[in-house]
Design a protein around this motif. Sequence first.
Motif, PDB file in Angstrom:
ATOM      1  N   UNK A 113      11.049  12.038  -5.887  1.00  0.00           N
ATOM      2  CA  UNK A 113      11.411  10.618  -5.854  1.00  0.00           C
ATOM      3  C   UNK A 113      12.619  10.382  -4.942  1.00  0.00           C
ATOM      4  N   UNK A 114      13.579  11.298  -4.964  1.00  0.00           N
ATOM      5  CA  UNK A 114      14.746  11.143  -4.087  1.00  0.00           C
ATOM      6  C   UNK A 114      14.311  11.222  -2.623  1.00  0.00           C
ATOM      7  N   UNK A 115      13.456  12.206  -2.312  1.00  0.00           N
ATOM      8  CA  UNK A 115      12.965  12.335  -0.938  1.00  0.00           C
ATOM      9  C   UNK A 115      12.177  11.097  -0.521  1.00  0.00           C
ATOM     10  N   UNK A 116      11.352  10.566  -1.424  1.00  0.00           N
ATOM     11  CA  UNK A 116      10.586   9.365  -1.107  1.00  0.00           C
ATOM     12  C   UNK A 116      11.504   8.188  -0.791  1.00  0.00           C
TER      13      UNK A 116
ATOM     14  N   UNK B  74       0.826  -1.203   0.000  1.00  0.00           N
ATOM     15  CA  UNK B  74       0.000   0.000   0.000  1.00  0.00           C
ATOM     16  C   UNK B  74       0.863   1.257   0.000  1.00  0.00           C
ATOM     17  N   UNK B  75       1.940   1.228   0.770  1.00  0.00           N
ATOM     18  CA  UNK B  75       2.851   2.370   0.765  1.00  0.00           C
ATOM     19  C   UNK B  75       3.545   2.515  -0.589  1.00  0.00           C
ATOM     20  N   UNK B  76       3.862   1.382  -1.208  1.00  0.00           N
ATOM     21  CA  UNK B  76       4.463   1.440  -2.551  1.00  0.00           C
ATOM     22  C   UNK B  76       3.487   2.027  -3.553  1.00  0.00           C
ATOM     23  N   UNK B  77       2.220   1.651  -3.453  1.00  0.00           N
ATOM     24  CA  UNK B  77       1.200   2.222  -4.328  1.00  0.00           C
ATOM     25  C   UNK B  77       1.084   3.724  -4.109  1.00  0.00           C
ATOM     26  N   UNK B  78       1.109   4.145  -2.847  1.00  0.00           N
ATOM     27  CA  UNK B  78       1.042   5.576  -2.537  1.00  0.00           C
ATOM     28  C   UNK B  78       2.234   6.310  -3.140  1.00  0.00           C
ATOM     29  N   UNK B  79       3.410   5.694  -3.061  1.00  0.00           N
ATOM     30  CA  UNK B  79       4.609   6.311  -3.627  1.00  0.00           C
ATOM     31  C   UNK B  79       4.512   6.419  -5.144  1.00  0.00           C
TER      32      UNK B  79
ATOM     33  N   UNK C 112      17.256  22.477  -1.816  1.00  0.00           N
ATOM     34  CA  UNK C 112      17.949  21.528  -0.937  1.00  0.00           C
ATOM     35  C   UNK C 112      16.894  20.770  -0.148  1.00  0.00           C
ATOM     36  N   UNK C 113      16.901  19.460  -0.271  1.00  0.00           N
ATOM     37  CA  UNK C 113      15.989  18.581   0.457  1.00  0.00           C
ATOM     38  C   UNK C 113      16.844  17.711   1.374  1.00  0.00           C
ATOM     39  N   UNK C 114      16.570  17.775   2.680  1.00  0.00           N
ATOM     40  CA  UNK C 114      17.357  17.010   3.652  1.00  0.00           C
ATOM     41  C   UNK C 114      16.441  16.090   4.447  1.00  0.00           C
ATOM     42  N   UNK C 115      16.794  14.820   4.500  1.00  0.00           N
ATOM     43  CA  UNK C 115      16.051  13.812   5.259  1.00  0.00           C
ATOM     44  C   UNK C 115      17.004  13.237   6.311  1.00  0.00           C
ATOM     45  N   UNK C 116      16.643  13.391   7.583  1.00  0.00           N
ATOM     46  CA  UNK C 116      17.508  12.935   8.674  1.00  0.00           C
ATOM     47  C   UNK C 116      16.704  12.024   9.593  1.00  0.00           C
TER      48      UNK C 116
END
Length: 565
Positions: free
Chosen positions: A449-452, A393-398, A479-483
């Motif tokens: 897509x990178x953030x996902x 389901x999460x893959x479908x959402x993505x 700039x997108x940062x995921x920590x």
Amino acid sequence: MGARAALLALVAGLTLLATRDPASLRWIGLLALAGLPSVLVPHHPTLAALGRYAEVVTVAVAASAVAATADAAGVVPAGYGAAFILPYLVVPFSAAVVSRRHAQAAGLLVAATAVLVLAGLLTATPEGPQLTTPGYVAAVVQWLVLAGVGTVVAAALQRSALAHTDRPQPYAEATRLLTQLRSVARQLPGATLDPGGLAEAILEEVRAAAPADRAAVLSASGGGRLVVLAQSASERVDWETSLDSDSAIADAWASQQPQTSSRSQSRSRGDGEVSALVVPLVAGVRTVGLIIAESDTPGAYPPSTVRKVTALAAPAALRLEAALLFDEVRSLATNEERQRLAREIHDGIAQELVMVGYGIDNALATLPEQATATAEELRALRAEVTRVITELRLSLFELRSEVDRHGGLTAAIAEYARTVGASAGLRVHLSLDESTARLPAAIEAELLRIAQEAITNARKHAGATNLWVTCEVDPPYARITIVDDGTGIGDQRVDGRYGLAIMAERAERIRGRLEIRPRHPAGTSVAVVLGTPPKRAAEHRSEGEGTGHVHHDHDDGAHQGTARR
């Protein structure tokens, strides 16, 4: 051939009926002989044409002779006997049209007219030449007009049918055009169809031709706004991107003519006098973008400089249009494939797994109470099926997540982070800083897509409790940062894991850079950076970058920071 024989038999019967003389059937034999080349070698360019002309001449001569014989028999009024053999003119005319020899059909019509007139003059009747009898003239004119009109109509219908038949199907045409585009793209100087790279090359040419303290290349986007493809400035420039505003940018776009102004085209600058030049990039009849150059020196763009920049714009517009079209086609194809995969997963694997889960539930309900070991195994299996269904389901959402034209990139990333965080029990901390300007749609899609992928990695592999998402979008900078505060990535290289390699490839595709570093005391920081940060962004960037500490933490697990819209 069957139609030819049928019409020949019909003309023979009518001729015999009109003349009452079996000898007149010799003309029918001559017609059959003249038509042999068209029957035996219908596609021969010379013999088939000679056969059709022979048929026309034979019909014309036979019409005059049959009319004279019918006059003598007194069965029909004088001259009308020609009408019983002239219908055969349809045969050679139709053969020419079917063979797509429309000029030959016109020549046959001229030949038939000439021979009928000549034969009418040479064939004598008691009242004079055959051509002077009203019946002969009426029959000749009637059938010549019918033959001419029929030929024109048949040719038009044939062209229409061929156009409809030969028109390739949409996917076949798309395949042909994309194949050509691929071949042409490989021959381009530098082999690039990247709008951002081409825009930067255009700026270099402009700076060489005109003085500029600030410069940018803008292109069209959805919602009647422009996006910044590339810019050159020592500090942040908030360019006017609305086409409804009272600005030289809007005037240049609408008029397709260069515009100069003493007022800055940036919304972030004061009212001081500057020199601004806006040159449209026009490909054919379409405006595909704008070149903006500004100098702090008044009068920096005289007509000679405007002409230099305008001369650069024409070839630059064509290059940029090709890159934008290629980018759009690639984005459409990618989105369509993602939607197709989402449909197949939803209608196939997901539904089958749900049925497997129901089957396990039924087995548990009917299991004897004493079979405790089997029940535990089934419960473990049911938990695993539930986990896989949640992943799907999460893959479908993505797969179905897209950057909304009105919501923007940060809204799409925030929605995904909240949804994933809620499903995984993560506390999500958001800090969103987005200007009113937009990045090109293809770049926004890649950043999403990178953030996902980074968020998914934190959920699936890190075992984290908190997730910090920081978005700074100030086109052409982003700039997108995921920590996360999970187990960390350790010493793994980017190319050592498939997901990280995909993120690196996506970043490289949009000419950005991927930064992956450990967070202290625990966790991982993943950042994708596009362009050079303006001074304002550099001054206010979070000190916790790379350490996982970002602005606007909040205990409810999701907080949105300042967003300029």
